[in-house]
Scaffold this motif. Structure first.
Motif, PDB file in Angstrom:
ATOM      1  N   ASP A 416       0.830  -1.196   0.000  1.00 16.81           N
ATOM      2  CA  ASP A 416       0.000   0.000   0.000  1.00 16.81           C
ATOM      3  C   ASP A 416       0.867   1.249   0.000  1.00 16.81           C
ATOM      4  O   ASP A 416       1.744   1.401   0.852  1.00 16.81           O
ATOM      5  CB  ASP A 416      -0.898  -0.037   1.246  1.00 16.81           C
ATOM      6  N   ARG A 417       0.601   2.149  -0.956  1.00 13.28           N
ATOM      7  CA  ARG A 417       1.396   3.370  -1.067  1.00 13.28           C
ATOM      8  C   ARG A 417       1.292   4.243   0.187  1.00 13.28           C
ATOM      9  O   ARG A 417       2.285   4.788   0.669  1.00 13.28           O
ATOM     10  CB  ARG A 417       0.933   4.159  -2.293  1.00 13.28           C
ATOM     11  N   LYS A 418       0.065   4.356   0.752  1.00 16.83           N
ATOM     12  CA  LYS A 418      -0.120   5.208   1.934  1.00 16.83           C
ATOM     13  C   LYS A 418       0.682   4.676   3.122  1.00 16.83           C
ATOM     14  O   LYS A 418       1.287   5.438   3.872  1.00 16.83           O
ATOM     15  CB  LYS A 418      -1.608   5.291   2.306  1.00 16.83           C
ATOM     16  N   LEU A 419       0.670   3.351   3.313  1.00 18.85           N
ATOM     17  CA  LEU A 419       1.453   2.759   4.406  1.00 18.85           C
ATOM     18  C   LEU A 419       2.939   3.001   4.193  1.00 18.85           C
ATOM     19  O   LEU A 419       3.673   3.343   5.126  1.00 18.85           O
ATOM     20  CB  LEU A 419       1.183   1.253   4.494  1.00 18.85           C
ATOM     21  N   ALA A 420       3.399   2.828   2.944  1.00 22.64           N
ATOM     22  CA  ALA A 420       4.822   3.014   2.647  1.00 22.64           C
ATOM     23  C   ALA A 420       5.245   4.461   2.897  1.00 22.64           C
ATOM     24  O   ALA A 420       6.312   4.706   3.473  1.00 22.64           O
ATOM     25  CB  ALA A 420       5.104   2.612   1.205  1.00 22.64           C
ATOM     26  N   TYR A 421       4.402   5.421   2.465  1.00 23.08           N
ATOM     27  CA  TYR A 421       4.755   6.830   2.648  1.00 23.08           C
ATOM     28  C   TYR A 421       4.664   7.248   4.111  1.00 23.08           C
ATOM     29  O   TYR A 421       5.275   8.230   4.515  1.00 23.08           O
ATOM     30  CB  TYR A 421       3.862   7.720   1.780  1.00 23.08           C
ATOM     31  N   ALA A 422       3.899   6.463   4.908  1.00 24.53           N
ATOM     32  CA  ALA A 422       3.841   6.716   6.354  1.00 24.53           C
ATOM     33  C   ALA A 422       4.947   5.976   7.089  1.00 24.53           C
ATOM     34  O   ALA A 422       4.979   5.943   8.313  1.00 24.53           O
ATOM     35  CB  ALA A 422       2.482   6.300   6.903  1.00 24.53           C
ATOM     36  N   ARG A 423       5.875   5.367   6.331  1.00 27.95           N
ATOM     37  CA  ARG A 423       7.009   4.592   6.865  1.00 27.95           C
ATOM     38  C   ARG A 423       6.557   3.380   7.667  1.00 27.95           C
ATOM     39  O   ARG A 423       7.187   2.992   8.640  1.00 27.95           O
ATOM     40  CB  ARG A 423       7.916   5.490   7.726  1.00 27.95           C
ATOM     41  N   HIS A 424       5.418   2.813   7.252  1.00 26.59           N
ATOM     42  CA  HIS A 424       4.949   1.564   7.877  1.00 26.59           C
ATOM     43  C   HIS A 424       5.399   0.416   6.974  1.00 26.59           C
ATOM     44  O   HIS A 424       4.837   0.190   5.904  1.00 26.59           O
ATOM     45  CB  HIS A 424       3.425   1.576   8.014  1.00 26.59           C
ATOM     46  N   TYR A 425       6.436  -0.296   7.404  1.00 24.69           N
ATOM     47  CA  TYR A 425       6.950  -1.435   6.628  1.00 24.69           C
ATOM     48  C   TYR A 425       6.878  -2.707   7.467  1.00 24.69           C
ATOM     49  O   TYR A 425       7.037  -2.635   8.682  1.00 24.69           O
ATOM     50  CB  TYR A 425       8.400  -1.177   6.195  1.00 24.69           C
ATOM     51  N   PRO A 426       6.679  -3.879   6.866  1.00 23.08           N
ATOM     52  CA  PRO A 426       6.317  -4.072   5.468  1.00 23.08           C
ATOM     53  C   PRO A 426       4.964  -3.421   5.187  1.00 23.08           C
ATOM     54  O   PRO A 426       4.058  -3.516   6.015  1.00 23.08           O
ATOM     55  CB  PRO A 426       6.203  -5.583   5.308  1.00 23.08           C
ATOM     56  N   ALA A 427       4.844  -2.757   4.022  1.00 20.32           N
ATOM     57  CA  ALA A 427       3.640  -1.980   3.710  1.00 20.32           C
ATOM     58  C   ALA A 427       2.540  -2.876   3.146  1.00 20.32           C
ATOM     59  O   ALA A 427       1.831  -2.499   2.211  1.00 20.32           O
ATOM     60  CB  ALA A 427       4.005  -0.874   2.725  1.00 20.32           C
ATOM     61  N   ILE A 428       2.389  -4.072   3.715  1.00 23.60           N
ATOM     62  CA  ILE A 428       1.361  -5.009   3.263  1.00 23.60           C
ATOM     63  C   ILE A 428       0.010  -4.578   3.838  1.00 23.60           C
ATOM     64  O   ILE A 428      -0.143  -4.466   5.062  1.00 23.60           O
ATOM     65  CB  ILE A 428       1.707  -6.448   3.692  1.00 23.60           C
ATOM     66  N   ASN A 429      -0.939  -4.303   2.954  1.00 21.66           N
ATOM     67  CA  ASN A 429      -2.253  -3.843   3.389  1.00 21.66           C
ATOM     68  C   ASN A 429      -3.063  -5.031   3.900  1.00 21.66           C
ATOM     69  O   ASN A 429      -3.395  -5.943   3.136  1.00 21.66           O
ATOM     70  CB  ASN A 429      -2.971  -3.162   2.209  1.00 21.66           C
ATOM     71  N   TRP A 430      -3.374  -5.006   5.196  1.00 28.60           N
ATOM     72  CA  TRP A 430      -4.059  -6.149   5.825  1.00 28.60           C
ATOM     73  C   TRP A 430      -5.515  -6.257   5.385  1.00 28.60           C
ATOM     74  O   TRP A 430      -6.156  -7.285   5.608  1.00 28.60           O
ATOM     75  CB  TRP A 430      -3.991  -6.025   7.349  1.00 28.60           C
ATOM     76  N   LEU A 431      -6.067  -5.200   4.746  1.00 30.34           N
ATOM     77  CA  LEU A 431      -7.455  -5.240   4.303  1.00 30.34           C
ATOM     78  C   LEU A 431      -7.591  -5.827   2.893  1.00 30.34           C
ATOM     79  O   LEU A 431      -8.610  -6.427   2.573  1.00 30.34           O
ATOM     80  CB  LEU A 431      -8.065  -3.827   4.332  1.00 30.34           C
ATOM     81  N   SER A 432      -6.577  -5.653   2.046  1.00 34.94           N
ATOM     82  CA  SER A 432      -6.676  -6.141   0.664  1.00 34.94           C
ATOM     83  C   SER A 432      -5.849  -7.401   0.421  1.00 34.94           C
ATOM     84  O   SER A 432      -5.955  -8.003  -0.644  1.00 34.94           O
ATOM     85  CB  SER A 432      -6.229  -5.043  -0.314  1.00 34.94           C
ATOM     86  N   SER A 433      -5.016  -7.794   1.369  1.00 34.97           N
ATOM     87  CA  SER A 433      -4.184  -8.997   1.194  1.00 34.97           C
ATOM     88  C   SER A 433      -4.937 -10.231   1.683  1.00 34.97           C
ATOM     89  O   SER A 433      -5.894 -10.128   2.458  1.00 34.97           O
ATOM     90  CB  SER A 433      -2.877  -8.844   1.977  1.00 34.97           C
ATOM     91  N   TYR A 434      -4.484 -11.380   1.232  1.00 36.42           N
ATOM     92  CA  TYR A 434      -5.083 -12.631   1.707  1.00 36.42           C
ATOM     93  C   TYR A 434      -4.089 -13.774   1.537  1.00 36.42           C
ATOM     94  O   TYR A 434      -3.129 -13.678   0.777  1.00 36.42           O
ATOM     95  CB  TYR A 434      -6.384 -12.952   0.946  1.00 36.42           C
ATOM     96  N   SER A 435      -4.339 -14.849   2.274  1.00 33.61           N
ATOM     97  CA  SER A 435      -3.558 -16.076   2.107  1.00 33.61           C
ATOM     98  C   SER A 435      -4.515 -17.256   2.096  1.00 33.61           C
ATOM     99  O   SER A 435      -5.284 -17.448   3.052  1.00 33.61           O
ATOM    100  CB  SER A 435      -2.535 -16.251   3.229  1.00 33.61           C
ATOM    101  N   GLY A 436      -4.460 -18.029   1.020  1.00 32.70           N
ATOM    102  CA  GLY A 436      -5.293 -19.218   0.929  1.00 32.70           C
ATOM    103  C   GLY A 436      -4.743 -20.396   1.719  1.00 32.70           C
ATOM    104  O   GLY A 436      -5.331 -21.476   1.722  1.00 32.70           O
ATOM    105  N   TYR A 437      -3.598 -20.165   2.399  1.00 32.80           N
ATOM    106  CA  TYR A 437      -2.955 -21.269   3.131  1.00 32.80           C
ATOM    107  C   TYR A 437      -3.372 -21.332   4.599  1.00 32.80           C
ATOM    108  O   TYR A 437      -2.951 -22.243   5.303  1.00 32.80           O
ATOM    109  CB  TYR A 437      -1.436 -21.131   3.040  1.00 32.80           C
ATOM    110  N   ILE A 438      -4.170 -20.362   5.073  1.00 39.18           N
ATOM    111  CA  ILE A 438      -4.494 -20.324   6.504  1.00 39.18           C
ATOM    112  C   ILE A 438      -5.223 -21.593   6.944  1.00 39.18           C
ATOM    113  O   ILE A 438      -4.840 -22.242   7.923  1.00 39.18           O
ATOM    114  CB  ILE A 438      -5.315 -19.066   6.836  1.00 39.18           C
TER     115      ILE A 438
END
Length: 589
Positions: A416-438
């Motif tokens: 996510d660009r907003k997370l990255a620009y806010a210096r939140h790394y890893p900038a993985i957006n928890w709302l749009s990401s998913y894992s089918g392995y859970i």
């Protein structure tokens, strides 16, 4: 008999030649007087089209095209680990010694060192029957990796002759097999394999073990499985390369194959400078002793960029066949797709969406399908995990490469660009990401970590989704209008996001976090939420519930509590209990 064609037309990396009727599709050829490396990609009647993997400037019509009689293939043997290759497995260190900073045209298909001698330990005896995939010898390639010498696929027979133990180069015959027909097969330290052909296995096994990365948002929230596939899409500056560097450095794969595919040269330089200095946390040895680097940067030939992905996955399958768990980092598949688009354009093929060729989805599927958790030909369990970065222009996830990648991967880690620009790394957006392995991996988590780890993870995901909806109200009318239980969700979400999901790659404690500490951190935040919510239900105002020191201590414990001494987490839990016990007692009085 050597077959010859004649160049009739040149269009960048694409060359058309006549007299090609006897050539085969995907055959490797030498083009022109400089003997540039190329591959036949189409044949129509007497005319063939060749994809050239080197700079074609200076080629002329009338020059000859010479057949090699085999498809584009790699030499797979000792000398690959710790090395850096270009997109068609030419060693860049050796090329630098030969021609300096630039790759000279016609330097040839040099590969792993043919002169270096390796201590070969032969493990078989005369008269023994060997099948394909059996181990007949070993070479200690690095202090971390034993290079197992395998009988090539399709070869079987009785051992007729073996060489004495000693030091040999890769071209010397170590074992001679005689098959049932009386034919002899010479076994050397290396095999040759066509890059576009997947290597065979005995059986594909269910995926049920996670790839442990030491990155909290991946290991707990969006896990990747060994033998699985993942995509990391994100616009410029969102941290794709940094995330892949972290995975390459810290994941618990035995071997890493890092493919720099069309990225800027300075990013590969960073890898080359960083990796030799890094120490593997499991072995305290340099991480380069289990890493292969493939560099095909943006100023290298476009056609070789297309081949680099296949080069990397073929190397990974070769080490998988030895029984190793291999992780492939492809950075980035978008640049690879752009190479497909450019070559397709020069072939004057009908374009599909955004100019990409119509076969883009099938090529992506071919690549990701070569991942898997398998039983090898010699019945070892091993895996290839593929993690591909995607670089959509402007961060637009609806473009063709991202959309088609989504169809073939089971973990989608959107940056996510907003997370990255806010210096939140890893900038993985928890709302749009998913894992089918859970669901697949929850049995492993319950057996190896705790019964409740997935339940707490799901609870926190629900809290983060609620917080996202509440933020819309807050932006309109302010936080003060919310009831205290909803304000607590906002506060605990900050702790989850900053204290757990955000991770500092440059901090000596936080760069890699053992999964036991990850779980204890998760459990402590859950305990804080339960105790705070208990106070809210008793009518205690949020201003009293949110003790600044306790919330700060929980948020900062990732930096303050060492990975090898977790007793501080228990002390922090006791402090939380003491504070809320006193608070509840005070209000009950």
């Amino acid at each position: 008999m050597v077959r010859h064609g004649t160049i009739v037309f040149i269009n960048g990396p694409v060359v058309r030649a006549g007299n090609m009727a006897d050539f085969k599709m995907r055959e490797m050829v030498m083009v022109g007087n400089k003997k540039l490396i190329g591959e036949v990609i189409s044949i129509e009647g007497d005319e063939g089209t060749i994809q050239v993997y080197e700079e074609t400037e200076g080629l002329k019509t009338g020059e000859r095209v010479i057949s090699t009689g085999k498809p584009l293939s790699l030499k797979l043997g000792p000398g690959m680990i710790g090395n850096i290759f270009d997109g068609i497995e030419r060693p860049l260190k050796k090329i630098n010694d030969i021609s300096g900073s630039f790759i000279d045209e016609g330097i040839g298909l040099i590969s792993i060192d043919e002169e270096k001698k390796w201590e070969a330990k032969i493990l078989v005896r005369e008269g023994e029957v060997l099948n394909e995939g059996d181990v007949f010898g070993e070479v200690q390639e690095t202090s971390l990796i034993i290079h197992r010498l395998l009988v090539p696929p399709g070869v079987r027979g009785r051992v007729k002759w073996i060489i004495d133990q000693g030091k040999y180069n890769i071209e010397e015959i170590l074992v001679i097999l005689e098959d049932e027909s009386g034919n002899e097969h010479n076994l050397k330290m290396y095999q040759e394999w066509a890059v576009r052909t997947p290597r065979p296995v005995n059986e594909r096994l269910p995926i049920d073990i996670p790839l442990i990365t030491g990155q909290r948002i991946l290991d707990i929230f969006f896990p990747i499985a060994k033998g699985g596939t993942a995509a990391i899409p994100g616009g410029f500056g969102t941290g794709k390369t940094m995330t892949q560097h972290q995975l390459a450095k810290w994941s618990d794969a035995d071997i890493i194959v890092y493919i720099g595919c069309g990225e800027r040269g300075n990013e590969m330089t960073e890898v080359l400078e960083d990796f030799p200095k890094l120490i593997d946390p499991k072995t305290n040895k340099p991480i380069m002793e289990r890493t292969i680097l493939i560099a095909n940067t943006s100023n290298m030939p476009v056609a070789a960029r297309e081949a680099s992905i296949y080069t990397g996955i073929t190397m990974a399958e070769y080490f998988r066949d030895m029984g190793y768990h291999v992780a492939v980092m492809a950075d980035s598949t978008s640049r690879w797709a752009e190479a497909l688009r450019e070559i397709s354009g020069r072939l004057e093929e009908m374009p599909a969406e955004e100019g990409y060729p119509a076969y883009l989805p099938s090529r992506l599927a071919e690549f990701y399908e070569r991942a898997g958790y398998v039983k090898t030909l010699n019945d070892e369990e091993a895996s290839v995990t593929i993690i591909g970065a995607v670089s959509p222009a402007g961060g637009d996830f609806s473009e063709p490469v991202t959309e088609n990648t989504k169809r073939y991967v089971n973990a989608f880690l959107g940056l996510d660009r907003k997370l990255a620009y806010a210096r939140h790394y890893p900038a993985i957006n928890w709302l749009s990401s998913y894992s089918g392995y859970i669901k697949i991996l929850q049995h492993w988590y319950r057996e190896n970590i705790s019964e409740d780890v997935i339940d707490i993870r799901n609870k926190f995901m629900e809290i983060l989704h609620k917080e996202n909806k509440l933020q819309e109200i807050v932006q309109l009318v302010g936080e003060d209008v919310l009831p205290d239980d909803q304000r607590l969700i906002l506060e605990i979400s900050k702790v989850i996001k900053i204290g757990f999901l955000q991770q500092n790659a440059f901090h000596k404690i936080d760069t890699y976090v053992p999964i036991v500490k990850q779980y204890k951190m998760l459990k402590l935040i859950d305990h804080l939420y339960k105790r705070a919510f208990e106070g809210i239900k008793k009518g205690i105002p949020i201003s009293q519930i949110k003790d600044r020191k306790i919330f700060n201590d929980v948020t900062k414990l990732k930096y303050t509590i060492p990975n090898d001494n977790l007793s501080g987490i228990q002390r922090l839990k006791e402090e939380i209990d003491q504070y809320y016990d006193d608070l509840l007692e005070k209000y009950e009085q």
